[in-house]
Each structure stands twice: as C-alpha cells, then as structure tokens.
Design a protein around this motif. Structure first.
Motif, short mmCIF file in Angstrom:
data_model
loop_
_atom_site.label_atom_id
_atom_site.label_comp_id
_atom_site.label_asym_id
_atom_site.label_seq_id
_atom_site.Cartn_x
_atom_site.Cartn_y
_atom_site.Cartn_z
N VAL A 159 10.17 -40.30 -35.73
CA VAL A 159 11.24 -40.93 -34.98
C VAL A 159 10.83 -42.34 -34.54
O VAL A 159 11.65 -43.25 -34.47
CB VAL A 159 11.61 -40.06 -33.76
CG1 VAL A 159 12.55 -40.79 -32.83
CG2 VAL A 159 12.24 -38.75 -34.24
N ALA A 160 9.55 -42.48 -34.25
CA ALA A 160 9.05 -43.78 -33.81
C ALA A 160 8.32 -44.48 -34.94
O ALA A 160 7.64 -43.85 -35.74
CB ALA A 160 8.10 -43.59 -32.62
N LYS A 196 17.24 -36.97 -31.08
CA LYS A 196 16.41 -37.10 -32.29
C LYS A 196 15.14 -36.27 -32.17
O LYS A 196 14.60 -35.78 -33.16
CB LYS A 196 16.03 -38.57 -32.52
CG LYS A 196 17.07 -39.38 -33.28
CD LYS A 196 16.56 -40.80 -33.45
CE LYS A 196 17.61 -41.73 -34.02
NZ LYS A 196 17.81 -41.56 -35.46
N THR A 227 17.71 -40.80 -28.34
CA THR A 227 16.31 -40.52 -28.70
C THR A 227 15.96 -39.07 -28.39
O THR A 227 15.29 -38.39 -29.19
CB THR A 227 15.37 -41.47 -27.94
OG1 THR A 227 15.74 -42.82 -28.24
CG2 THR A 227 13.93 -41.25 -28.35
N ALA A 257 6.86 -38.33 -30.93
CA ALA A 257 7.81 -39.22 -31.60
C ALA A 257 7.25 -39.74 -32.91
O ALA A 257 7.97 -39.88 -33.91
CB ALA A 257 8.18 -40.38 -30.68
N VAL A 316 11.96 -46.97 -31.54
CA VAL A 316 12.81 -45.94 -32.13
C VAL A 316 14.09 -46.62 -32.58
O VAL A 316 14.84 -47.15 -31.74
CB VAL A 316 13.14 -44.83 -31.11
CG1 VAL A 316 14.06 -43.79 -31.74
CG2 VAL A 316 11.86 -44.17 -30.60
#
Length: 570
Positions: free
Chosen positions: A277-278, A350, A347, A272, A287
RNA sequence: GCGCCCGUAGCUCAACGGAUAGAGCACCAGCCUUCGAAGCUGGGGGUUGGGGGUUCGAUUCCCUCCGGGCGCGCCA
C-alpha cells in the motif's frame, strides 16, 4: 419498543396502503399550521399508479380507510389525505410512555449495544484553548450523550495534540528566549508567548526552522532533556485544559494524545509496506489514492525520517479498532481537515480495516470579524475568557431578576445559565456553517437561547412544587386534550423520541436544540393560557399536572443530551 | 487553476422533495388582583444570490454563473 407517535404514523400508513389496494410507496408530511389535522399523506405520487387525479384518490382513500385505535378520522383536502389522531388514546399513549420510561423517555435501541469511539476536543498542548476548540468539544460531548441514549456504548477519547514538529519550535524557543519568572507564574501563557515569538523571528531568519527541526528530531530520538521538558509542557497544559473541562462539565473516557502512538507507528509503516500500500517517492513514504478518486497521496513518513500526523492518526485508528472493537469511529473535527480524513479512511480500507464505519463529523470554522483566527499572530479569543464573561453576565442577570436567592444559589444558577448559553448558542445551529465570533450573540441570554429553555423548566417545576411534587397516575382526562395549547403540548412531547433518533442518525445535535426551542414556545403558550392548579375539575387538574411533568422531564432530558443543565429556580 | 462546503427577512438562523418559506434579535403597539413578565399577544417586513433543468410539486436534487470560506505532497 415503539413510541406512540411512531405507532400512530404506522397506523396511518398501513391503513392507507390497505385502502389503496395496490403496492404504493407512501410518504408522510406534517400539515401546515392552519390545517386541522395531525398528519398528511400526499396523494400526488399515486396518481400515475392508480390512474386518477390526486384529489380523487384522496377522497376515495378517505372513504375507504379503516382507522386504527390511535386515529380519529381521515379526510381529503386537495391532493392530501389528512389524518387526525384519536386525542384521548394518543394522549394516554404518550403519558404512558413518559411514565414507563421516566428519565429514559426518548431513548431507543438503534445502537444495539455496539461501540462507537468518539474523537473530540483534541486541543494542542502548549497553547490555551481558544473559542475555536469549543465546537469540537461541545458537539462531541453532545454526540456522546446522544449515542448513549441510542443504546451505543460510546467511548470518548481526547486525542491531544501533544506530539509533532511544533515541539521542536517550542524547545528551541524555550532554550533561547525563556522568561523564567513568567514561566513560573503562568507556564502556558509563557509557552504561548514563545510560540508566537518563534514565528515572528523565523520570518526574519528562516534558519531557525532548521534548528527547530533538530530539536524535534532530538525529541523523537528520546533525548532526555528534550523528553523532560516536553513532559513538563504537557503536564502544565493538561492542568489548564482541565479547568476548562471542569467549567464545561465535559469528561473523557480516555485522553490518549498523539504521543501515545509513538511506538505504534513502526508497525503501521511495516504493514503498509508489506501490503504494497505504501511506496517510496522522493525519499518519502506515501500511499497513493488516485484509484479511489483522491489525487493527493497520504504521506506516511517524511524524507527526513520523521512521522506525521497522518501516520499517528492511522496508528490511532488501528489501536482503537483492536482495543475497543468499535462499529463506528466518529471524528469531531473542523471541515478544514476534510481531505485528511478522506485520505485516512481510504488508507484504512486499503489496509483491510474496512469493517468499521468511519465518520468525519465536520463543522464550520469559528472566524473573527477580521478574518481567520491565528494563535501565532495573537489574533485569538481564549475560551476561558468567553466562559468567564458568560458566567459574569449570567450572574448579573440573576441578581437583577431574582435578588432573593441565596448567594451560593445565585452562583450556581449563573454557572448553569452562563455555560448553558454558550453551549446552546453553538449546538442550536447546523454545524456545517462557519460562525463569525460575536460576543453578544454567543452570550445572548434572551430569545432563542438556553435560558429561555431553562426558564420553561423552572416554570414547570414551580407548578409541580406547589402541587406537592406528586405526579398523578390517573387515566388521562380526555378534557385535557381539548384546547389548542394542550393538544400542541401533547403532540410536541410525543415527537421527542423521533427527534432524538434523527439527531443520532445525522450526527446533528441542533435537531434536538430546535425541537426543544419549539417545545419551550409551546409550553410558554400553555402556561399562559391554561390554568393547571386552578383547573375547573380535579380530573383536569390531575391530567394537566401530568402534562407539566412531561414537559419538565423532556426539557431536562433533552437539554441533558446537549450537555446543558437545568436549575430549579433562576 | 482544480476540488469540497456555504449563500433564505435589516442582522443571526430554521424548514423528511409537499399545502400560505418559519423563528430569534432589532423596531412599533398591547398584557402582571390567576401557577415566576428570563414570559405572552399583535404588527410591518422575502423575486430563498442570478439563470437554466428534472418533477404533479424545488429553499431542498442536477447544470451553469456570481459572491464568501476551506483545502490541494513532506504543519496539525
């Protein structure tokens, strides 16, 4: 394969479309009870395209349609084109479907062998299961059977709540207040007491929560004492859960609790982060999901470094995708976790896992008359008590209704009827609604209940046994389609496959339950009005036996999809 | 405050956008010399929470209000 009822519908639609002579979209409806027809096509939507009044269109179509072999007639009634089936051909078709498919009657190939992971039951370790766990367990088990019947490869996974901060509180409470003798006698009961005790004490002294957090961190870091105790808690809980699953006859392909993903979360977090994404925020790793319309971010890692159930659910989904390659993942979890699953699914997309169909099969909460259930406050009804009471009541009723059965048989019937009643009480209503727990309603053994359906099977089996358990394979006698109860039974049996299909598509087991109740009503009417063994002619007798056998089969298959068994006698 | 779900007969629930909104329970009245009466038949009971709108047609779709439930950053 195409079932007879579906074939008849298609014939009606095709014939009408051809008669209309234009590109029109048609719908089908079931005529109301008073109307002597099997299908209806509303002509109102055609008025604009064909530039005529609906009544006129219906009349014109009735005169123009060329009927296929399963249809008998078409006539106009108001703005509807009413179609009646060719009873003899239709009955022969349905009986043929039943004979050919046997226990597979009603199944379909919608799944095409694809895999569907079903996440259900998922109780929390160190607590007894309450009636609150019933819905997920029973609905999940029904969806498992339904998907298998629709040619999916279902994988049932019991995602145990065996990890997280709750074990910090438990470890602290264990070291502080344990009643050793009570723990030896009833481990899960004592753990529950500790859990409740902690909550009460922590209200007075919030510093206890810090101590619990310390224990949680020790557990996550692999402290041997913490690990050993945690494993012990899990072992005791699993044994207690298993007793309930045995009573409910529910099985899982896997029981991979949250702890199974302990060593798989680091990779998820790395992925992530690398994917951008994170992001770090206030010391935590989150996120952001605003761009997909979700205002609350998903938290991957707490500011103190500990993981959360979001993280574990993420790791779980990814593990399942890599291991089982599912087309769908179903989460049979209460609607109070809606936001969580929206965040989770967003998530996953993503992170590039968008090929899977994620479905939160949510359901309403079971509440008590005095409000929400709360284990911590001791306001809870234990599942075990409900199941025991159901079996006890069913046992009393068997004793009253059928004293001549042997004692072992009474016990077996009490189990089938009692547990069946519990399951059916839940599965027979739309899962989205909240349920206020009520002993009498959940344990009802009359009216719209499992025993009513089971009794139709028992009655049908009674006739079949007297006929020597031999189901004739003669061509179906048209005479056995003549009366209202006979025809109602034939069409009802014919509808079963499409009910199964709809139930799978909508993840709604109650559609099957509602159908079976209707079938039971129809069968009881048939049973009352139409003699089978004493029929006027041998041909009638043999065809009616086929009807009885069909009703018994569909009832057994349908209840089986709901996880409800049928007894031979009751 | 914001978001999601629910609201149908006294109670508990059904109803692919289609004809007169159906069941169970409860209540009342009937049916065992025919395959099991855990059954069957009949009866009363409804402005589908209120109000707008879309549609030939709305319990169903849209808006709004009321009531209930749930959720809304480091619990699960």
């Amino acid at each position: 394969m195409i079932y007879t009822y579906e074939a008849a519908k298609r014939e009606a639609l095709e014939a009408t479309r051809r008669a209309a002579g234009a590109e029109v979209s048609l719908s089908l409806a079931i005529p109301p009870a008073g109307v002597a027809a099997d299908l209806a096509i509303p002509c109102f939507p055609l008025a604009a395209a064909l530039r005529a009044a609906p009544q006129e269109i219906a009349t014109r179509l009735a005169g123009a349609v060329k009927l296929g072999p399963l249809l008998e007639s078409a006539h106009a009634s108001g703005g509807y084109l009413n179609v009646t089936f060719a009873r003899s051909a239709f009955a022969a078709g349905v009986m043929g479907d039943l004979r050919r498919l046997g226990d597979r009657y009603g199944s379909n190939d919608a799944g095409g062998g694809r895999t569907v992971v079903i996440d259900f039951s998922a109780p929390n370790v160190a607590r007894q299961m309450s009636v609150g766990h019933l819905r997920s367990t029973i609905i999940g088990a029904a969806l498992y059977e339904l998907h298998k019947f629709a040619d999916y490869r279902p994988i049932g996974d019991n995602h145990l709540g065996d990890w997280g901060t709750q074990f910090g509180t438990l470890l602290y409470a264990y070291h502080t207040w344990l009643d050793r003798a009570g723990y030896e006698r009833d481990p899960v009961g004592e753990l529950l007491r500790l859990y409740v005790k902690f909550d009460a004490e922590a209200r007075r002294d919030p510093s206890l929560r810090d101590q619990a957090r310390q224990w949680h961190l020790r557990l996550e870091r692999g402290d041997p004492d913490a690990r050993r105790l945690w494993q012990e808690f899990v072992r005791h809980s699993l044994a207690a859960f298993q007793q309930i699953y045995d009573l409910l006859e529910v099985r899982f392909d896997y029981t991979l609790g949250e702890s199974f993903y302990e060593d798989k979360m680091g990779e998820v977090i790395d992925t992530a982060l690398r994917a951008g994404v994170a992001v770090e925020d206030q010391g935590a790793l989150i996120v952001r999901l605003d761009d997909v319309g979700i205002k609350t971010p998903l938290i991957l890692r707490r500011s103190d470094g500990a993981t959360l159930y979001h993280t574990r659910d993420l790791a779980t989904a990814i593990y399942r995708i890599r291991t089982f390659h599912p087309a769908k993942i179903l989460y049979v979890v209460g609607s109070d976790q809606r936001l969580h699953f929206q965040q989770l699914f967003a998530t996953l997309r993503k992170l590039g896992f968008g090929d899977v169909d994620y479905v939160h099969v949510d359901f309403g909460l079971i509440q008590l008359p005095e409000g929400r259930m709360s284990t911590r406050r001791g306001r809870v009804v234990f599942l075990e008590d409900v199941l025991d009471e159901a079996i006890t009541r069913a046992r009393r009723l068997v004793e009253e209704k059928n004293p001549e059965l042997s004692e072992p048989e009474k016990d077996e019937v009490a189990g089938i009827v009692g547990i069946g009643a519990i399951k059916y009480a839940d599965l027979s209503q739309n899962r989205v609604k909240n349920i206020v727990f009520d002993w009498e309603r959940m344990l009802a053994l009359d009216g719209d209940s499992a025993p009513y359906l089971q009794y139709t099977y028992v009655r049908a089996r009674g006739i079949l046994r007297k006929a020597g358990d031999h189901i004739p394979e003669d061509p179906f006698d048209p005479g056995a389609t003549a009366t209202i109860p006979e025809w109602a039974l034939i069409t009802s049996l014919g509808k079963f496959p499409e009910v199964v299909q709809e139930a799978v598509q909508a993840y709604h087991p109650h559609l099957v339950a509602n159908y079976l109740f209707r079938l039971a009503q129809v069968f009881h009417g048939f049973y009352h009005d139409v003699p089978v063994l004493q029929a006027d002619t041998e041909a009638l007798r043999r065809s009616r036996l086929q009807l009885v056998a069909g009703a018994a089969a569909v009832m057994r298959i349908g209840l089986g999809l709901l996880g409800v068994r049928v007894p031979e006698r009751m």
